[in-house]
Design an enzyme around this catalytic site. Structure first.
Site, PDB file in Angstrom:
ATOM      1  N   ARG A  46       0.854  -1.199   0.000  1.00  0.00           N
ATOM      2  CA  ARG A  46       0.000   0.000   0.000  1.00  0.00           C
ATOM      3  C   ARG A  46       0.888   1.246   0.000  1.00  0.00           C
ATOM      4  O   ARG A  46       0.627   2.213  -0.690  1.00  0.00           O
ATOM      5  CB  ARG A  46      -0.954   0.018   1.205  1.00  0.00           C
ATOM      6  CG  ARG A  46      -1.675   1.355   1.349  1.00  0.00           C
ATOM      7  CD  ARG A  46      -2.909   1.389   2.256  1.00  0.00           C
ATOM      8  NE  ARG A  46      -2.864   0.484   3.355  1.00  0.00           N
ATOM      9  CZ  ARG A  46      -2.116   0.647   4.468  1.00  0.00           C
ATOM     10  NH1 ARG A  46      -1.363   1.709   4.614  1.00  0.00           N
ATOM     11  NH2 ARG A  46      -2.143  -0.256   5.422  1.00  0.00           N
ATOM     12  N   TYR A  98     -16.187  17.108 -15.708  1.00  0.00           N
ATOM     13  CA  TYR A  98     -16.462  15.670 -15.759  1.00  0.00           C
ATOM     14  C   TYR A  98     -17.496  15.314 -14.679  1.00  0.00           C
ATOM     15  O   TYR A  98     -17.354  15.733 -13.519  1.00  0.00           O
ATOM     16  CB  TYR A  98     -15.150  14.903 -15.529  1.00  0.00           C
ATOM     17  CG  TYR A  98     -15.340  13.426 -15.418  1.00  0.00           C
ATOM     18  CD1 TYR A  98     -15.698  12.665 -16.531  1.00  0.00           C
ATOM     19  CD2 TYR A  98     -15.205  12.766 -14.204  1.00  0.00           C
ATOM     20  CE1 TYR A  98     -15.894  11.301 -16.433  1.00  0.00           C
ATOM     21  CE2 TYR A  98     -15.395  11.399 -14.091  1.00  0.00           C
ATOM     22  CZ  TYR A  98     -15.736  10.677 -15.213  1.00  0.00           C
ATOM     23  OH  TYR A  98     -15.940   9.328 -15.111  1.00  0.00           O
ATOM     24  N   ASP A 170      -7.022  19.080 -14.131  1.00  0.00           N
ATOM     25  CA  ASP A 170      -7.334  17.746 -14.654  1.00  0.00           C
ATOM     26  C   ASP A 170      -6.898  17.747 -16.115  1.00  0.00           C
ATOM     27  O   ASP A 170      -7.531  18.370 -16.962  1.00  0.00           O
ATOM     28  CB  ASP A 170      -8.838  17.477 -14.497  1.00  0.00           C
ATOM     29  CG  ASP A 170      -9.251  16.097 -15.000  1.00  0.00           C
ATOM     30  OD1 ASP A 170      -8.508  15.498 -15.799  1.00  0.00           O
ATOM     31  OD2 ASP A 170     -10.340  15.625 -14.601  1.00  0.00           O
ATOM     32  N   LYS A 195      -7.687   6.732 -19.382  1.00  0.00           N
ATOM     33  CA  LYS A 195      -7.988   7.244 -20.716  1.00  0.00           C
ATOM     34  C   LYS A 195      -6.733   7.188 -21.596  1.00  0.00           C
ATOM     35  O   LYS A 195      -6.247   6.121 -21.874  1.00  0.00           O
ATOM     36  CB  LYS A 195      -8.574   8.650 -20.595  1.00  0.00           C
ATOM     37  CG  LYS A 195      -9.617   8.798 -19.459  1.00  0.00           C
ATOM     38  CD  LYS A 195     -10.883   8.022 -19.705  1.00  0.00           C
ATOM     39  CE  LYS A 195     -11.816   7.938 -18.499  1.00  0.00           C
ATOM     40  NZ  LYS A 195     -12.139   9.185 -17.833  1.00  0.00           N
TER      41      LYS A 195
HETATM   42  C1  LIG Z   1     -12.667   9.581 -16.600  1.00  0.00           C
HETATM   43  C2  LIG Z   1     -12.344  10.915 -16.068  1.00  0.00           C
HETATM   44  C3  LIG Z   1     -12.143  11.122 -14.707  1.00  0.00           C
HETATM   45  C4  LIG Z   1     -12.315  10.023 -13.678  1.00  0.00           C
HETATM   46  O1  LIG Z   1     -11.348   9.018 -13.819  1.00  0.00           O
HETATM   47  P1  LIG Z   1     -11.620   7.471 -13.486  1.00  0.00           P
HETATM   48  O2  LIG Z   1     -10.343   6.829 -13.866  1.00  0.00           O
HETATM   49  O3  LIG Z   1     -12.800   7.038 -14.295  1.00  0.00           O
HETATM   50  O4  LIG Z   1     -11.918   7.392 -12.024  1.00  0.00           O
HETATM   51  C5  LIG Z   1     -11.812  12.399 -14.280  1.00  0.00           C
HETATM   52  N1  LIG Z   1     -11.687  13.415 -15.152  1.00  0.00           N
HETATM   53  C6  LIG Z   1     -11.884  13.259 -16.479  1.00  0.00           C
HETATM   54  C7  LIG Z   1     -11.740  14.422 -17.391  1.00  0.00           C
HETATM   55  C8  LIG Z   1     -12.223  12.011 -16.981  1.00  0.00           C
HETATM   56  O5  LIG Z   1     -12.435  11.868 -18.291  1.00  0.00           O
END
Ligand SMILES: *Cc1c(COP(=O)(O)O)cnc(C)c1O
Length: 381
Positions: A46, A98, A170, A195
């Protein structure tokens, strides 16, 4: 070292015990100690795991940061940032956000006494209207999802610095191939590595990258104390994904441009949202802070009919109708009922997420096949 080299070699070393060129998947929870407290840097997975360390180092390298942290999902990474805050603190955030970020902010952290202001940030001066001595964090997403608004990170950073507020970006949509928020003045970069960084729709992971050692220590403490870490297999997969990020992104951008232009010229299309158009309201900022315009494209058909939107989504064949984005394969989505279903309709529509909006994650297939697929689906409405 330049970016394309960093994706492959940045902060990486061959496995010290065997010389393995690729880091082994250290599928272990614990590590032998020769005497209490005497070990080789790892005690419990962890806290740290060598395969995770390898991907964390890669995250830091490609985002031009000093410290990288990997989590079990993008939302776990966001959760970690929010736990820097205390009850009474305030956050100013992008309104076109998001859906999952909006949900964790309003449904989880508001309950802990943190207040959020969701505002349009295309004009950075507007942010100051919401700043008070309680403001501790500005949360930016750019390009925004799914409306592809562009926020001037440099300008927001000037406001954040003036008031000594942390700025988190982000960077999931843009990826470090297109923009590096830390270089534009952000304190924290966050990714859903699920992604583009992973890139193959086979793993869920989140990342944070920072430059400040004190901030990094606070985040590492929360990561270990709260425990939302990713496993070694997932770490291996994302590390492998990152090695081709630059070549994938180049093709995502080329195909994204071709799809956006095709849609913009199609008689049945009302509006296409893509920051590469000169007519895009923030095109100049996109050009300034991004290397190219990415592979995400949103659009609405003429007549703004939800029935038409559904018909197109049901009939696209190569663009799989599915949540998520950023994989090698093209995906289509209906934000109002999928990614943004957790945002109330009235809130959603204020930012343009109408029921007829379709979002495409343009993959790296042959562009002729992608355009033919759009052509056949659009011919049905
Ligand atoms: C998918 C996404 C998230 C969340 O990420 P997860 O891996 O699904 O928890 C946050 N911000 C954006 C812009 C995203 O596309």
């Amino acid at each position: 070292m330049k970016f394309n080299t960093k994706t492959i070699h940045g902060n990486q070393e061959h496995d010290p015990s065997t010389g393995a060129v690729m880091p082994p998947i250290y599928q272990t929870s614990t590590y032998a100690q020769s005497s209490p407290g005497v070990h080789k840097g790892y005690e419990y997975s962890r806290t740290a795991n060598p395969t995770r360390t390898a991907v964390e180092n890669a995250f830091a390298s490609i985002e031009n940061g000093k410290f990288g942290l990997a989590f079990g999902s993008g939302l776990a990474a966001i959760d970690c940032v929010m736990k820097l805050l205390s009850p009474g603190d305030e956050v100013i955030s992008t309104n076109d956000l998001y859906g999952g970020s909006y949900r964790i902010f309003t449904k989880i952290f508001e309950n802990y006494g943190i207040k959020f202001h969701f505002i349009g940030m295309e004009n950075a001066d507007k942010i100051e209207d919401f700043v008070s001595e309680k403001t501790k964090l500005i949360w930016v997403e750019t390009p925004t999802n799914p409306m592809m608004n562009i926020i001037d990170i440099d300008a927001v950073s000037a406001v954040a610095k003036k008031h000594q507020i942390l700025l988190a970006v982000d960077n999931t949509f843009a990826t470090p191939y297109l923009q590096n928020p830390l270089n534009l003045g952000a304190d924290i970069v966050m990714h859903s590595a699920t992604k583009y960084l992973g890139g193959h729709s086979d793993v869920v992971m989140g990342a944070l990258v920072v430059n400040d050692a004190v901030l990094a220590d606070k985040l590492y403490f929360i990561q270990n104390a709260c425990g939302a870490v990713c496993g070694p297999m997932d770490s291996f997969l994302v590390l492998r994904g990152i090695k081709t990020l630059h070549v994938r992104m180049q093709r995502h951008c080329e195909n994204g441009k071709a799809v956006a232009e095709y849609l913009a010229n199609h008689p049945k299309i009302e509006k296409v949202y893509w920051p590469g158009f000169k007519s895009h309201p923030n095109h100049e900022i996109a050009k300034k802070q991004m290397k190219d315009f990415g592979g995400m494209v949103s659009f609405v058909t003429k007549g703004n009919s939800i029935k038409d939107a559904f018909k197109i989504l049901e009939n696209l064949k190569l663009f799989t109708l599915a949540e998520s984005l950023g994989g090698v394969e093209s995906l289509s989505g209906h934000p109002a009922s999928m990614t943004h279903a957790s945002i109330p309709k009235a809130e959603r529509e204020k930012t343009g997420v109408v029921d007829s909006l379709i979002r495409l994650s343009v993959g790296i297939e042959d562009i002729e096949d992608l355009l033919a697929d759009l052509d056949q689906a659009l011919s049905l409405v």
